[in-house]
Write a protein that holds these residues in place. Structure first.
Motif, mmCIF file in Angstrom:
data_model
loop_
_atom_site.group_PDB
_atom_site.id
_atom_site.type_symbol
_atom_site.label_atom_id
_atom_site.label_comp_id
_atom_site.label_asym_id
_atom_site.label_seq_id
_atom_site.Cartn_x
_atom_site.Cartn_y
_atom_site.Cartn_z
ATOM 1 N N CYS A 11 0.847 -1.188 0.000
ATOM 2 C CA CYS A 11 0.000 0.000 0.000
ATOM 3 C C CYS A 11 0.889 1.247 0.000
ATOM 4 O O CYS A 11 1.828 1.338 0.785
ATOM 5 C CB CYS A 11 -0.903 0.007 1.232
ATOM 6 N N HIS A 15 1.342 4.608 6.222
ATOM 7 C CA HIS A 15 1.245 3.848 7.467
ATOM 8 C C HIS A 15 2.291 2.758 7.389
ATOM 9 O O HIS A 15 3.035 2.683 6.409
ATOM 10 C CB HIS A 15 -0.169 3.279 7.651
ATOM 11 N N CYS A 39 -6.016 -2.692 0.665
ATOM 12 C CA CYS A 39 -5.080 -2.637 1.784
ATOM 13 C C CYS A 39 -5.814 -3.015 3.059
ATOM 14 O O CYS A 39 -6.803 -2.369 3.418
ATOM 15 C CB CYS A 39 -4.503 -1.232 1.922
ATOM 16 N N CYS A 42 -5.491 0.300 5.850
ATOM 17 C CA CYS A 42 -6.232 1.564 5.715
ATOM 18 C C CYS A 42 -7.477 1.439 4.834
ATOM 19 O O CYS A 42 -8.250 2.381 4.715
ATOM 20 C CB CYS A 42 -5.325 2.672 5.181
HETATM 21 ZN ZN LIG Z 1 -3.050 1.230 3.224
#
Ligand SMILES: [Zn+2]
Length: 218
Positions: A11, A15, A39, A42
């Motif tokens: 992703c 994060h 993902c 998130c």
């Molecule tokens: Zn993500």
């Protein structure tokens, strides 16, 4: 996009590194034509459409697929690029970003590694070549690329840092002379137009992922 590349995708969100869950809707042998990628951290969703994986999010697609320059990629330029990339053969792909994607067909004669065309515009990929469209960074895990060439339109610090992270140890990054050399890379050569640098330190990625797919990080 080649199915093998799925293991390398992460992703692009800001994060902790996360792989993507893929639902393949249409494939032709090893080539994924239509798929949904999600993902688990998130919830971001991405699509593979017409064989091209799109990570550019909501930004206008045109911004990330600059038209190729009028000047063709000459055979001299392809030879030079092959030398700078420093890869003869590899299981890991070689990344060609922006205008460098125009070298794809001719480069295959010198470099037998799989190719990953990134924001390559209208370049038609040959067999075994993957295409992705990205925004300001590469959606790739650590040590998933053998080498990468980044053109001037993409040579920002975040992009080059994501490229350095994605390179295997000793992998070459080719970028325009005016671009900054990312931390953790050693400059090998430079002229008026470009520099080439190699990774000297290992980036850290997902421990779980290394256990899950040890073959993809060598
Ligand atoms: Zn993500």
């Amino acid at each position: 996009m080649q199915r093998d590349l799925l293991d390398a995708l992460r992703c692009p969100g800001t994060h902790e590194e996360s792989w993507l869950v893929a639902m393949v809707l249409e494939a032709s042998g090893p080539t994924l034509l239509v798929a949904e990628l999600a993902c688990p951290v998130c919830g971001a969703e991405f699509r593979i459409d017409d064989g091209v994986a799109h990570f550019a999010g909501l930004a206008p697609l045109e911004r990330h697929t600059p038209a190729l320059p009028a000047e063709p990629y000459t055979s001299d330029m392809v030879l030079r690029l092959a030398a700078l990339l420093g890869v003869a053969e590899s299981q890991l792909p070689v990344g060609l970003v922006g205008r460098h994607a125009a070298a794809s067909g001719a480069l295959a004669s010198f470099v037998s590694a799989p190719q990953l065309l990134i924001n390559g515009g209208s370049v038609i990929p040959g067999p075994g070549v993957s295409r992705i469209v990205v925004a300001d960074r590469l959606p790739l895990g650590v040590e998933t690329l053998a080498a990468i060439a980044v053109d001037a339109a993409h040579a920002t610090s975040p992009f080059l840092e994501s490229a350095a992270r994605a390179l295997r140890l000793g992998g070459h990054l080719v970028a325009p002379a005016e671009a900054p050399v990312p931390a953790g890379m050693r400059e090998l050569a430079r002229d008026a137009t470009e520099w080439v640098a190699e990774t000297t330190t290992r980036a850290s990625g997902l421990v779980e992922l290394r256990r899950r797919a040890p073959d993809s990080v060598g």
